[in-house]
Design an enzyme around this catalytic site. Structure first.
Site, PDB file in Angstrom:
ATOM      1  N   ASP A 198      36.762  35.040  32.756  1.00  0.00           N
ATOM      2  CA  ASP A 198      35.596  35.019  33.644  1.00  0.00           C
ATOM      3  C   ASP A 198      35.122  33.573  33.777  1.00  0.00           C
ATOM      4  OD1 ASP A 198      33.200  35.194  34.960  1.00  0.00           O
ATOM      5  OD2 ASP A 198      32.489  36.942  33.839  1.00  0.00           O
ATOM      6  N   THR A 208      41.484  38.980  54.406  1.00  0.00           N
ATOM      7  CA  THR A 208      41.577  39.316  52.975  1.00  0.00           C
ATOM      8  C   THR A 208      40.430  40.286  52.656  1.00  0.00           C
ATOM      9  OG1 THR A 208      40.049  37.589  52.261  1.00  0.00           O
ATOM     10  CG2 THR A 208      42.360  36.951  52.412  1.00  0.00           C
ATOM     11  N   TYR A 246      26.539  29.933  51.109  1.00  0.00           N
ATOM     12  CA  TYR A 246      28.006  29.775  51.084  1.00  0.00           C
ATOM     13  C   TYR A 246      28.402  28.434  51.708  1.00  0.00           C
ATOM     14  CZ  TYR A 246      32.924  31.008  51.968  1.00  0.00           C
ATOM     15  OH  TYR A 246      34.301  31.033  52.003  1.00  0.00           O
ATOM     16  N   LYS A 298      30.477  25.182  50.035  1.00  0.00           N
ATOM     17  CA  LYS A 298      31.760  24.653  50.523  1.00  0.00           C
ATOM     18  C   LYS A 298      31.630  23.187  50.924  1.00  0.00           C
ATOM     19  CE  LYS A 298      34.062  28.386  49.694  1.00  0.00           C
ATOM     20  NZ  LYS A 298      34.998  28.424  48.559  1.00  0.00           N
TER      21      LYS A 298
HETATM   22  N1  NAP Z   1      39.231  35.005  53.285  1.00  0.00           N
HETATM   23  C1  NAP Z   1      38.745  34.117  54.108  1.00  0.00           C
HETATM   24  O1  NAP Z   1      38.642  34.333  55.319  1.00  0.00           O
HETATM   25  C2  NAP Z   1      38.319  32.774  53.592  1.00  0.00           C
HETATM   26  C3  NAP Z   1      37.963  31.800  54.532  1.00  0.00           C
HETATM   27  C4  NAP Z   1      37.565  30.554  54.096  1.00  0.00           C
HETATM   28  C5  NAP Z   1      37.536  30.284  52.731  1.00  0.00           C
HETATM   29  N2  NAP Z   1      37.883  31.240  51.828  1.00  0.00           N
HETATM   30  C6  NAP Z   1      37.805  30.888  50.407  1.00  0.00           C
HETATM   31  O2  NAP Z   1      39.043  31.141  49.763  1.00  0.00           O
HETATM   32  C7  NAP Z   1      38.834  31.562  48.414  1.00  0.00           C
HETATM   33  C8  NAP Z   1      39.530  32.889  48.197  1.00  0.00           C
HETATM   34  O3  NAP Z   1      39.011  33.852  49.102  1.00  0.00           O
HETATM   35  P1  NAP Z   1      39.658  35.316  49.230  1.00  0.00           P
HETATM   36  O4  NAP Z   1      39.459  35.731  50.625  1.00  0.00           O
HETATM   37  O5  NAP Z   1      40.998  35.329  48.614  1.00  0.00           O
HETATM   38  O6  NAP Z   1      38.616  36.143  48.315  1.00  0.00           O
HETATM   39  P2  NAP Z   1      38.792  37.524  47.528  1.00  0.00           P
HETATM   40  O7  NAP Z   1      39.929  38.316  48.057  1.00  0.00           O
HETATM   41  O8  NAP Z   1      37.430  38.137  47.491  1.00  0.00           O
HETATM   42  O9  NAP Z   1      39.147  37.008  46.054  1.00  0.00           O
HETATM   43  C9  NAP Z   1      38.210  36.340  45.275  1.00  0.00           C
HETATM   44  C10 NAP Z   1      38.850  36.049  43.938  1.00  0.00           C
HETATM   45  O10 NAP Z   1      37.891  35.389  43.115  1.00  0.00           O
HETATM   46  C11 NAP Z   1      37.992  35.917  41.807  1.00  0.00           C
HETATM   47  N3  NAP Z   1      36.735  35.739  41.101  1.00  0.00           N
HETATM   48  C12 NAP Z   1      35.473  35.955  41.583  1.00  0.00           C
HETATM   49  N4  NAP Z   1      34.573  35.716  40.622  1.00  0.00           N
HETATM   50  C13 NAP Z   1      35.269  35.326  39.511  1.00  0.00           C
HETATM   51  C14 NAP Z   1      34.899  34.950  38.193  1.00  0.00           C
HETATM   52  N5  NAP Z   1      33.612  34.919  37.799  1.00  0.00           N
HETATM   53  N6  NAP Z   1      35.873  34.611  37.322  1.00  0.00           N
HETATM   54  C15 NAP Z   1      37.160  34.645  37.686  1.00  0.00           C
HETATM   55  N7  NAP Z   1      37.580  34.992  38.923  1.00  0.00           N
HETATM   56  C16 NAP Z   1      36.645  35.340  39.820  1.00  0.00           C
HETATM   57  C17 NAP Z   1      38.328  37.389  42.025  1.00  0.00           C
HETATM   58  O11 NAP Z   1      38.990  37.896  40.895  1.00  0.00           O
HETATM   59  P3  NAP Z   1      38.448  39.087  39.952  1.00  0.00           P
HETATM   60  O12 NAP Z   1      37.752  40.065  40.822  1.00  0.00           O
HETATM   61  O13 NAP Z   1      39.706  39.580  39.297  1.00  0.00           O
HETATM   62  O14 NAP Z   1      37.559  38.393  38.988  1.00  0.00           O
HETATM   63  C18 NAP Z   1      39.297  37.304  43.205  1.00  0.00           C
HETATM   64  O15 NAP Z   1      40.615  37.104  42.747  1.00  0.00           O
HETATM   65  C19 NAP Z   1      37.313  31.610  48.234  1.00  0.00           C
HETATM   66  O16 NAP Z   1      36.874  30.389  47.672  1.00  0.00           O
HETATM   67  C20 NAP Z   1      36.796  31.728  49.653  1.00  0.00           C
HETATM   68  O17 NAP Z   1      35.487  31.211  49.786  1.00  0.00           O
HETATM   69  C21 NAP Z   1      38.274  32.482  52.225  1.00  0.00           C
END
Ligand code: NAP
Length: 252
Positions: A64, A191, A156, A160
């Site tokens: 975590d 995602t 958010y 960023k």
């Molecule tokens: N998807 C998009 O459209 C998008 C666009 C721009 C930027 N991003 C950025 O890309 C990154 C990944 O996004 P995503 O879409 O892949 O998100 P996601 O599917 O919601 O995944 C988030 C990940 O963060 C982990 N996490 C959250 N809190 C945690 C903690 N306290 N300790 C350890 N792990 C933690 C979760 O794992 P567990 O639940 O297993 O802890 C999960 O693997 C983020 O920084 C997001 O802001 C995403």
């Protein structure tokens, strides 16, 4: 050139590996020969990721990241056990879509801790003696929201913007010891995080966001290719940069 041996014998720690962009990055890096340390809180989902990785020797290490103080010591013990790291991808993150009148300080702190402070502490952890082997590379997941505004996502966006600023200063501080630091600013990628955001929008609002991406919404692999480029030696002369991967969103 990126080929199936570009990351052979390199151990890369991927946070957020249990979902979305982190999972896609872990899969992509493993196809280039990397040994992955998959990090997140949900062990079952990390195991699902591990089952999709190419090659052998990968590790699932639930952690975590909100235990901020423990990050450097945890990274020291990981490297003592499994050898030095050649890279870190920080894809763990949180999103918050909330009108200002509903924003509470606790939620701000929680989001900042995982999106920003954990990124800083992962860099602090990596730079320790025997934890990394140069050349090494850190890739932080930022967002186009760090560059442009949108109503309802100020917390958010601020996180960023901080990631992009962190990237530049860390890059300058760590260049001398052979660690590059870059971030990636994706537009909307399909995602779980994006699906959760979608639930807060009307169909019309969602269509407006889609229309702002001239190349359509992204796929996790679109971002994973950029991660691979920035982790591998293909980007050996790039540090302190934010690579925008957004289907044209910020070209407007
Ligand atoms: N998807 C998009 O459209 C998008 C666009 C721009 C930027 N991003 C950025 O890309 C990154 C990944 O996004 P995503 O879409 O892949 O998100 P996601 O599917 O919601 O995944 C988030 C990940 O963060 C982990 N996490 C959250 N809190 C945690 C903690 N306290 N300790 C350890 N792990 C933690 C979760 O794992 P567990 O639940 O297993 O802890 C999960 O693997 C983020 O920084 C997001 O802001 C995403």
């Amino acid at each position: 050139m990126l080929d199936a041996t570009a990351l052979a014998d390199r151990t890369i720690l991927v946070t957020g590996a249990s979902s979305g962009l982190g999972r896609a990055a872990a899969v992509m890096l493993s196809r280039l020969g990397a040994r992955i340390i998959a990090v997140g809180r949900n062990e079952a989902r990390l195991i699902e990721t591990a089952e999709q990785l190419a090659g052998t020797g990968h590790l699932v290490r639930p952690f975590d990241l909100s235990a901020i103080d423990e990050i450097p010591g945890w990274m020291k013990s990981l490297s003592a056990e499994h050898g030095p790291l050649r890279g870190v991808v920080h894809s763990a993150g949180r999103h918050l879509a909330r009108p200002l009148q509903m924003v509470k300080p606790d939620a701000v702190q929680e989001l900042m801790q995982i999106n920003v402070t954990a990124a800083l502490m992962l860099a602090k952890g990596l730079r320790q003696r025997n934890v990394f082997e140069a050349p090494a590379s850190i890739v932080l997941l930022s967002s186009v929201m760090g560059q442009v505004g949108q109503a309802g996502v100020s917390v958010y966006s601020a996180s960023k913007g901080a990631v992009d600023a962190l990237t530049r200063s860390l890059a300058l501080e760590l260049a001398a010891i052979g660690i590059r630091v870059n971030s990636i600013a994706p537009g909307q990628v399909e995602t779980e995080m994006a699906q959760q955001q979608r639930q807060t929008l009307t169909e019309e609002q969602f269509e407006r966001i889609r229309a702002l991406h001239p190349l359509g919404l992204g796929r996790p692999a679109d971002v994973a290719h950029a991660v691979a480029f920035l982790i591998a030696d293909t980007s050996r002369w790039i540090t302190g940069s934010t690579l925008t991967v957004d289907g044209g969103y910020t070209a407007h």
